[in-house]
Design an enzyme around this catalytic site. Structure first.
Site, PDB file in Angstrom:
ATOM      1  N   THR A 289       9.313 -17.812 -17.776  1.00 44.35           N
ATOM      2  CA  THR A 289       9.523 -16.743 -18.762  1.00 44.35           C
ATOM      3  C   THR A 289       8.945 -15.433 -18.243  1.00 44.35           C
ATOM      4  OG1 THR A 289       9.451 -18.372 -20.501  1.00 44.35           O
ATOM      5  CG2 THR A 289       9.089 -16.083 -21.169  1.00 44.35           C
TER       6      THR A 289
ATOM      7  N   SER B 126       3.445  -4.144  -5.240  1.00 41.82           N
ATOM      8  CA  SER B 126       2.524  -4.658  -6.256  1.00 41.82           C
ATOM      9  C   SER B 126       2.104  -3.531  -7.204  1.00 41.82           C
ATOM     10  CB  SER B 126       1.296  -5.236  -5.539  1.00 41.82           C
ATOM     11  OG  SER B 126       0.385  -5.749  -6.465  1.00 41.82           O
ATOM     12  N   ALA B 127       2.263  -3.747  -8.518  1.00 37.03           N
ATOM     13  CA  ALA B 127       2.081  -2.656  -9.487  1.00 37.03           C
ATOM     14  C   ALA B 127       0.656  -2.112  -9.559  1.00 37.03           C
ATOM     15  CB  ALA B 127       2.513  -3.138 -10.874  1.00 37.03           C
ATOM     16  N   HIS B 128      -0.345  -2.984  -9.321  1.00 39.27           N
ATOM     17  CA  HIS B 128      -1.717  -2.488  -9.543  1.00 39.27           C
ATOM     18  C   HIS B 128      -2.172  -1.498  -8.477  1.00 39.27           C
ATOM     19  CE1 HIS B 128      -4.294  -5.029  -6.741  1.00 39.27           C
ATOM     20  NE2 HIS B 128      -3.184  -5.736  -6.713  1.00 39.27           N
TER      21      HIS B 128
ATOM     22  N   GLN C 211       0.824  -1.220   0.000  1.00 37.81           N
ATOM     23  CA  GLN C 211       0.000   0.000   0.000  1.00 37.81           C
ATOM     24  C   GLN C 211       0.854   1.263   0.000  1.00 37.81           C
ATOM     25  OE1 GLN C 211      -3.304   0.410  -0.301  1.00 37.81           O
ATOM     26  NE2 GLN C 211      -3.739  -1.778  -0.359  1.00 37.81           N
TER      27      GLN C 211
ATOM     28  N   CYS D 183     -10.019  -8.124  -0.465  1.00 38.83           N
ATOM     29  CA  CYS D 183     -10.000  -9.583  -0.423  1.00 38.83           C
ATOM     30  C   CYS D 183     -10.891 -10.137   0.669  1.00 38.83           C
ATOM     31  CB  CYS D 183      -8.584 -10.085  -0.253  1.00 38.83           C
ATOM     32  SG  CYS D 183      -7.795  -9.317   1.118  1.00 38.83           S
TER      33      CYS D 183
HETATM   34  N1  PLP Z   1      -0.435  -6.708   1.094  1.00 40.98           N
HETATM   35  C1  PLP Z   1      -1.235  -5.646   1.229  1.00 40.98           C
HETATM   36  C2  PLP Z   1      -1.000  -4.662   2.339  1.00 40.98           C
HETATM   37  C3  PLP Z   1      -2.284  -5.435   0.324  1.00 40.98           C
HETATM   38  O1  PLP Z   1      -3.093  -4.383   0.461  1.00 40.98           O
HETATM   39  C4  PLP Z   1      -2.476  -6.378  -0.715  1.00 40.98           C
HETATM   40  C5  PLP Z   1      -3.603  -6.237  -1.661  1.00 40.98           C
HETATM   41  O2  PLP Z   1      -4.581  -5.570  -1.398  1.00 40.98           O
HETATM   42  C6  PLP Z   1      -1.591  -7.463  -0.813  1.00 40.98           C
HETATM   43  C7  PLP Z   1      -0.585  -7.596   0.110  1.00 40.98           C
HETATM   44  C8  PLP Z   1      -1.728  -8.459  -1.923  1.00 40.98           C
HETATM   45  O3  PLP Z   1      -1.244  -7.892  -3.122  1.00 40.98           O
HETATM   46  P1  PLP Z   1      -1.644  -8.515  -4.553  1.00 40.98           P
HETATM   47  O4  PLP Z   1      -3.061  -8.162  -4.796  1.00 40.98           O
HETATM   48  O5  PLP Z   1      -0.722  -7.845  -5.523  1.00 40.98           O
HETATM   49  O6  PLP Z   1      -1.382  -9.976  -4.466  1.00 40.98           O
END
Ligand code: PLP
Length: 388
Positions: A242, A204-206, A184, A334
């Site tokens: 790959t 994480s790129a997104h 985050q 999630c």
């Molecule tokens: N760690 C944190 C603090 C997150 O907020 C998230 C996703 O919301 C993740 C890990 C998991 O990342 P990813 O969605 O790229 O697997």
């Protein structure tokens, strides 16, 4: 417009962010003409290899790391799993210290390791949503081999004192690996691995306007040697498979834009965040912000709308906002399908009812004051006038 998600007002940027148009642009050739496998020995492959190397160097430069300390992953979950499991597998047994407000990518991984032969201690966050370096110190034992503390929380945006945890507890000189889940935080606050004193950092790129399914982990040189994915010799022999070329190139562009815009973006977001939090707390007498407003990501407005059972719960508010064209969240993305109250909100000492009556709005620098006014007007209709 990027702030919109199917013509809705999008206030769930902690769940994911829209792909930046410039990121999309740099990715396209690699989905098309530049398709060569970077492990090939002909010119087109060598060009792709060079572009991947440049992407690695660029990402390394944003956190003060060396290029050979950056490994591409499929995202935050993989990075967190890699850090915890690799550190554990290099020892027979021992303890990992973490916190009760981590993302499930860390907590469920720790649970899995515990079912093997490892121990864990979860340090509890205070009511303001932060972890204290002294509490980590009190949890340290002779068999502790790793401390894993997130840089910023995904539900309430509180920023953890990672540098204090490293320095005050002299983790490096004691041979204890420090990992931080910066999923985050990366792209939203300035991070330097040397200043933070961390050995591993996952991102994480997104979460910073890059593509989904790609991320990176920083592993300080020689800290671990364990790979979790075996096969070819990609990623310096540490992660076979790959390379996801287009996404790697896209992530590097997103990282570059995030670094260049960080200061102005966070200034603007902080203003919008404070405006929204104040407006909600003035409009709804029982509403208050979850976690401190001081050490907090610039875009997080997590609100508890009341402590009584007669109040409306967060999931209901979110689904009514949805019908009014607004995307928000009742917790982390999630866990939004889960009927359990948020482990983060109950973890900072809120009651189950308070946790259930909470909603997370996460803004972007493209959010406008008009968007916020519209959202608060909708909340009035839902909560005060019961029109929906
Ligand atoms: N760690 C944190 C603090 C997150 O907020 C998230 C996703 O919301 C993740 C890990 C998991 O990342 P990813 O969605 O790229 O697997």
């Amino acid at each position: 417009m990027v702030r919109e998600c199917n013509n809705m007002i999008y206030m769930d940027n902690a769940a994911t962010t829209p792909l930046h148009p410039a990121v999309r642009e740099v990715m396209l050739p690699y989905l098309d003409r530049q398709f060569a496998n970077p492990s090939g020995s002909y010119q087109p492959a060598k060009r792709v290899r060079r572009d991947i190397d440049n992407a690695r160097a660029l990402i390394a430069s944003t956190i003060g790391a060396r290029p050979d300390e950056i490994y591409f992953t499929s995202g935050g979950t993989e990075g967190d799993n890699w850090a915890l499991k690799a550190a554990a597998f290099e020892r027979h047994r021992g303890r990992i210290i973490s916190t009760n407000v981590e993302h499930k990518a860390v907590l469920n991984c720790l649970e899995w390791l515990e079912a093997k032969r490892y121990s864990k201690t979860l340090v509890h966050a205070a009511h303001d949503g932060r972890i204290s370096a002294d509490d980590v110190k009190a949890a340290l034992t002779n068999d502790t081999f790793m401390v894993s503390v997130m840089t910023a929380n995904n539900e309430i945006g509180t920023i953890m004192p990672v540098r204090d945890i490293a320095i005050k507890n002299e983790l490096r000189s004691r041979g204890i690996i420090l990992h931080t889940d910066a999923v985050q935080a990366y792209g939203h606050i300035a991070l330097n691995v040397n200043n933070l004193g961390v050995d591993m950092l996952s991102a994480s790129a997104h979460k910073f306007r890059g593509p989904k399914g790609i991320g990176f982990i920083y592993i300080r040189r020689d800290v671990i040697e364990t790979s979790l994915i075996h096969g070819g010799s990609q990623e310096m022999g540490m992660r076979a498979g790959t390379e996801n070329t287009a996404s790697i190139i896209g992530m590097a562009m997103a990282a570059k834009i995030a670094a260049e815009t960080l200061r102005e973006r966070s200034r603007r977001e902080t203003q919008l965040r404070n405006y929204m939090a104040d407006k909600i707390c003035h409009t709804f007498t029982n509403a208050r912000v979850n976690g401190t407003m001081k050490d907090r990501l610039s875009n997080n407005v997590s609100i508890c709308f009341g402590s009584s059972d007669t109040g409306m719960n967060g999931h209901t508010i979110v689904s009514r906002l949805d019908t009014l064209g607004i995307c928000a969240s009742a917790g982390s993305a999630c866990s939004s399908a889960s009927s359990h109250p948020s482990h983060v909100l109950t973890g900072i000492g809120m009651s189950e009812t308070e946790a259930r009556n909470s909603v997370r709005f996460t803004l972007s620098d493209e959010t406008t004051v008009q968007d916020i006014d519209y959202v608060v007007a909708c909340l009035e209709k839902i909560l005060l006038q019961h029109l929906f």
